[in-house]
Write an enzyme that holds these catalytic residues in place. Structure first.
Site, PDB file in Angstrom:
ATOM      1  N   GLU A 112     -32.895  44.976  56.113  1.00 14.25           N
ATOM      2  CA  GLU A 112     -33.833  43.937  56.503  1.00 14.25           C
ATOM      3  C   GLU A 112     -33.598  43.487  57.947  1.00 14.25           C
ATOM      4  O   GLU A 112     -32.538  43.781  58.520  1.00 14.25           O
ATOM      5  CB  GLU A 112     -33.678  42.740  55.554  1.00 14.25           C
ATOM      6  CG  GLU A 112     -33.990  43.056  54.095  1.00 14.25           C
ATOM      7  CD  GLU A 112     -35.488  43.213  53.811  1.00 14.25           C
ATOM      8  OE1 GLU A 112     -36.249  43.602  54.712  1.00 14.25           O
ATOM      9  OE2 GLU A 112     -35.883  42.954  52.659  1.00 14.25           O
TER      10      GLU A 112
ATOM     11  N   HIS B  70     -38.198  47.066  57.794  1.00 11.68           N
ATOM     12  CA  HIS B  70     -36.985  47.601  57.167  1.00 11.68           C
ATOM     13  C   HIS B  70     -37.086  49.102  56.906  1.00 11.68           C
ATOM     14  O   HIS B  70     -38.166  49.642  56.671  1.00 11.68           O
ATOM     15  CB  HIS B  70     -36.575  46.826  55.904  1.00 11.68           C
ATOM     16  CG  HIS B  70     -37.435  47.025  54.691  1.00 11.68           C
ATOM     17  ND1 HIS B  70     -37.990  45.987  53.985  1.00 11.68           N
ATOM     18  CD2 HIS B  70     -37.794  48.149  54.014  1.00 11.68           C
ATOM     19  CE1 HIS B  70     -38.648  46.457  52.946  1.00 11.68           C
ATOM     20  NE2 HIS B  70     -38.544  47.772  52.945  1.00 11.68           N
TER      21      HIS B  70
ATOM     22  N   ASP C  28     -31.514  53.648  48.547  1.00 13.95           N
ATOM     23  CA  ASP C  28     -31.263  52.289  48.078  1.00 13.95           C
ATOM     24  C   ASP C  28     -31.540  52.109  46.591  1.00 13.95           C
ATOM     25  O   ASP C  28     -32.088  53.000  45.927  1.00 13.95           O
ATOM     26  CB  ASP C  28     -32.093  51.286  48.904  1.00 13.95           C
ATOM     27  CG  ASP C  28     -33.554  51.715  49.067  1.00 13.95           C
ATOM     28  OD1 ASP C  28     -34.007  52.597  48.312  1.00 13.95           O
ATOM     29  OD2 ASP C  28     -34.224  51.166  49.949  1.00 13.95           O
TER      30      ASP C  28
ATOM     31  N   ASP D   8     -41.846  44.381  57.213  1.00 11.13           N
ATOM     32  CA  ASP D   8     -40.973  43.606  58.111  1.00 11.13           C
ATOM     33  C   ASP D   8     -40.095  44.532  58.966  1.00 11.13           C
ATOM     34  O   ASP D   8     -39.192  44.077  59.645  1.00 11.13           O
ATOM     35  CB  ASP D   8     -40.110  42.621  57.311  1.00 11.13           C
ATOM     36  CG  ASP D   8     -39.179  43.328  56.331  1.00 11.13           C
ATOM     37  OD1 ASP D   8     -39.211  44.582  56.249  1.00 11.13           O
ATOM     38  OD2 ASP D   8     -38.408  42.632  55.644  1.00 11.13           O
TER      39      ASP D   8
END
Ligand code: GLP
Length: 243
Positions: free
Chosen positions: A143, A138, A67, A136
C-alpha cells in the site's frame, strides 16, 4: 519499459498469455510470480486454453503468488489460495509441490514471511512476475507508504483497497484488514515484470505509476527503475499516459 496498448480486455489477455507462453517455451522450469484480482483472470483463462488445446506444458514451472489475506484459510472462497486453484491450477498441470501461495492463517506470520522469502531464493529467484495495480497504486498488497526496500511481511490494508475488494465479499465488514505480501524489494528482484491494467478506473493511477514521480505514495512507481518491464494495457487504462 515497453508499453503495449491493446483494443480491449480480451486482446490484452491474449497478448499477456502469449507473452507468458513464450517464456515457458524458452525456459520450461520458469519461476513465475502470479497476481490475483480481476485483471489477470482473462490471462489465466487463455493459458488454460493453451494447455488444453495446444498442450502447453506447465509441469516444470514453479509459481509464487504475491499475497494473501491474513486470517483466511486456504479453503475460504475469497482467499487467494481458493482463487488460484479455481482459476488456474485445477485446470493446468503445474505440480502441487511447485505452487507457493502465502499462507495467511499460520500462527507465526513473521517466521512464515522469512520462510516464503527463503523459498523464492531456494528456487533461484523469480524469472517473470505478473502484476496488476490497485487504484491507490499498490502492487501485491504494498500500500502507499510501503518502503522501497520492503520484503515479504504483514501489512494493513488501505481503506481504498478494503472498499475495492469488498465486491468479492458479502459485506465490507467481512474484508480482512490485514494481508501478507511480497515486499517491493522482493518484487523488484524479479528478473522480468509483466504489468497489466485494464479499464477506465485504472487510467489515472497507471499514468501516475508509469510517468509520475517515483514516490512511496504510489508504490508501483518504483517499477520505473526496473530494467525489464513490459506493460500491457487496454485502451481505457492507457487514456492518460503519453508514452
Ligand atoms: C488486489 C491484489 C493485487 C491486484 C489489485 C488489483 O487487491 N492484491 O495484486 O493487482 O488488487 O485488483 P483488480 O485486478 O481486481 O483491479
Amino acid at each position: 519499459m515497453k508499453v503495449i496498448i491493446k483494443k480491449d480486455y480480451e486482446e490484452l489477455s491474449l497478448e499477456a498469455a502469449i507473452f507468458v507462453k513464450q517464456k515457458i517455451l524458452e525456459k520450461p522450469n520458469l519461476v513465475l510470480g502470479l497476481a490475483t484480482g480481476s485483471t489477470p483472470l482473462g490471462t489465466y483463462q487463455k493459458l488454460i486454453e493453451m494447455h488444453q488445446k495446444e498442450g502447453l506444458d506447465f509441469s516444470g514451472i514453479t509459481t509464487f503468488n504475491l499475497d494473501e489475506y491474513v486470517g483466511l484459510a486456504a479453503s475460504h472462497p475469497q482467499s487467494y489460495h481458493y482463487y488460484m486453484w479455481e482459476n488456474l491450477f485445477n485446470h493446468i498441470n503445474t505440480k502441487k509441490e511447485n505452487v507457493f501461495i502465502p499462507k495467511g492463517a499460520v500462527k507465526d506470520l513473521k517466521e512464515y514471511c522469512h520462510f516464503y522469502e527463503n523459498q523464492i531464493k531456494k528456487r533461484g529467484g523469480i524469472d517473470l512476475q505478473i502484476l496488476g495495480i490497485g487504484r491507490d497504486g499498490h502492487i501485491g498488497f504494498n500500500e502507499p507508504g510501503s518502503a522501497f526496500n520492503s520484503r515479504t511481511r504483514v501489512i494493513s490494508l488501505d481503506p481504498v483497497t478494503v472498499q475495492d475488494n469488498s465486491r468479492f465479499f458479502n459485506s465490507i465488514s467481512e474484508v480482512p484488514r490485514k494481508a501478507l505480501t511480497m515486499g517491493l524489494a522482493t518484487i523488484m528482484e524479479a528478473r522480468e515484470i509483466l504489468f497489466l491494467a485494464n479499464g477506465e478506473h485504472k487510467a489515472e493511477i497507471v499514468a501516475r505509476a508509469l510517468e509520475g514521480s517515483i514516490t512511496t505514495k504510489v508504490p508501483a512507481s518504483i517499477l520505473q527503475k526496473h530494467p525489464c518491464v513490459t506493460v500491457i494495457l487496454d485502451q481505457e487504462a492507457a487514456m492518460q499516459i503519453t508514452i
